[in-house]
Design an enzyme around this catalytic site. Structure first.
Site, PDB file in Angstrom:
ATOM      1  N   ASP A  76      21.496 -42.099 -67.999  1.00  0.00           N
ATOM      2  CA  ASP A  76      20.807 -41.698 -66.764  1.00  0.00           C
ATOM      3  C   ASP A  76      20.830 -40.179 -66.600  1.00  0.00           C
ATOM      4  O   ASP A  76      21.190 -39.659 -65.531  1.00  0.00           O
ATOM      5  CB  ASP A  76      21.454 -42.362 -65.540  1.00  0.00           C
ATOM      6  CG  ASP A  76      21.720 -43.841 -65.744  1.00  0.00           C
ATOM      7  OD1 ASP A  76      20.859 -44.512 -66.350  1.00  0.00           O
ATOM      8  OD2 ASP A  76      22.776 -44.328 -65.309  1.00  0.00           O
TER       9      ASP A  76
ATOM     10  N   GLU B  83      13.024 -49.056 -61.738  1.00  0.00           N
ATOM     11  CA  GLU B  83      14.130 -48.204 -61.296  1.00  0.00           C
ATOM     12  C   GLU B  83      14.010 -46.836 -61.943  1.00  0.00           C
ATOM     13  O   GLU B  83      13.108 -46.572 -62.738  1.00  0.00           O
ATOM     14  CB  GLU B  83      15.476 -48.847 -61.649  1.00  0.00           C
ATOM     15  CG  GLU B  83      15.735 -48.942 -63.149  1.00  0.00           C
ATOM     16  CD  GLU B  83      17.059 -49.595 -63.509  1.00  0.00           C
ATOM     17  OE1 GLU B  83      17.641 -50.281 -62.641  1.00  0.00           O
ATOM     18  OE2 GLU B  83      17.509 -49.432 -64.661  1.00  0.00           O
TER      19      GLU B  83
END
Length: 313
Positions: A17, A193
């Site tokens: 991420d 997401e």
């Protein structure tokens, strides 16, 4: 030729991420999920490549119990109105996948120094699974984009957008701009997401990630005209196919949860993403630590849309 061509991947091992922000002080600031999911680190360097060897500074650690006590995921670092902010998601030790979104603030010039203050939870329409917040400014307004589970919609998470009153508070309405619809968005989990925003050529491009966090993880793209109402779902068009996905030939699997930055000379947009270098994973992919941070140049099509190409080392 941009210096971006010289990047050697992975930029950083075992950081998922990934989020990189180039500040006006000439430094790149990096944060991302650590394999232990127990803390938030920030590091900085004068080049993207050098982030990999820069010393991380732990700026916050999870609690032992209660809110923010488990699975600290996907921090992002932003500079807003003279202060630093970190957006992240956290669950509870007694419910490790029941995430909510939180904000930290630092008033120091250098975010590796000074004090980080907890500004609390970002409240949305529901108390439900929510994560992966990002923020951007457009035409004098600040927007917040995040993933959340709507209790009335099947699946794990959809993407929402809302205006911000301040860097830790949104205002109504919150508007859903995409939900998992295509087969490639629903493998393992029904997921949209990890949004990231790139403004270019009169358009707002919003990437997001879909499906489970194994080799099926991939990226989609939403596009809106810069003059459109960003709080109207009809302003956003959606790619019918992934725009970035596993490339077995190049040995990169499950690329996604990206961010955007610019090359050292400022000439080229850079895609920052995580990926694994193998396909077979033992157990739950979330506990496999080998999602590494990569960087590669973005090119542009004649119609002004981004071309991401294939993930490569």
């Amino acid at each position: 030729m941009s210096k971006a061509a010289a990047y050697k991947n992975p930029i950083m091992e075992q950081r998922a991420d990934p989020f990189i922000y180039k500040h006006t002080d000439g430094y790149y600031y990096f944060t991302g999920s650590v394999p232990e999911y127990d803390r938030i680190e920030v590091r900085r360097a004068k080049t993207i490549q050098e982030l990999g060897t820069a010393s991380p500074v732990v700026i916050w650690r999870k609690y032992n119990n209660g809110p923010m006590s488990a699975n600290i995921w996907a921090p992002e670092i932003h500079y807003i109105d003279g202060n630093w902010y970190i957006y992240f998601a956290a669950a509870r030790e007694d419910a490790i996948f029941d995430h909510r979104m939180y904000v930290l603030e630092n008033k120091s010039a250098n975010p590796l120094e000074g004090h980080w203050t907890e500004k609390g939870q970002v409240k949305t329409d529901w108390e439900s699974f929510s994560l992966d917040a990002t923020t951007f400014e457009h035409k004098g307004e600040r927007y917040y984009v995040w993933a959340q589970k709507d209790p009335n919609i099947a699946g794990n998470s959809n993407l929402y957008i809302a205006r911000m009153v301040n860097p830790w508070t949104i205002e109504a309405p919150q508007v859903m701009i995409t939900k998992p619809e295509y087969d490639w968005e629903k493998i393992g989990f029904m997921v949209n997401e990890g949004a990231a925003v790139l403004k270019r050529n009169g358009k707002i491009f919003l990437t997001y990630s879909a499906s489970a966090t194994d080799a099926n993880y991939c990226m989609g793209l939403l596009t809106a005209d810069e003059s459109s109402d960003l709080l109207n779902i009809k302003s956003w068009s959606k790619s019918e196919k992934p725009i970035f996905q596993t490339n077995e030939k190049n040995g990169l699997f499950g690329p996604g949860h990206n961010s955007f930055t610019v090359s050292e000379d400022g000439s080229t947009d850079i895609l920052i993403f995580h990926a694994r270098h193998y396909q077979e994973i033992e157990g739950d992919p979330l506990w496999d630590p080998n999602r590494h941070t990569h960087a590669q140049m973005i090119s542009w099509n004649e119609d002004g849309t981004p071309h991401f190409g294939d993930p490569h080392i």
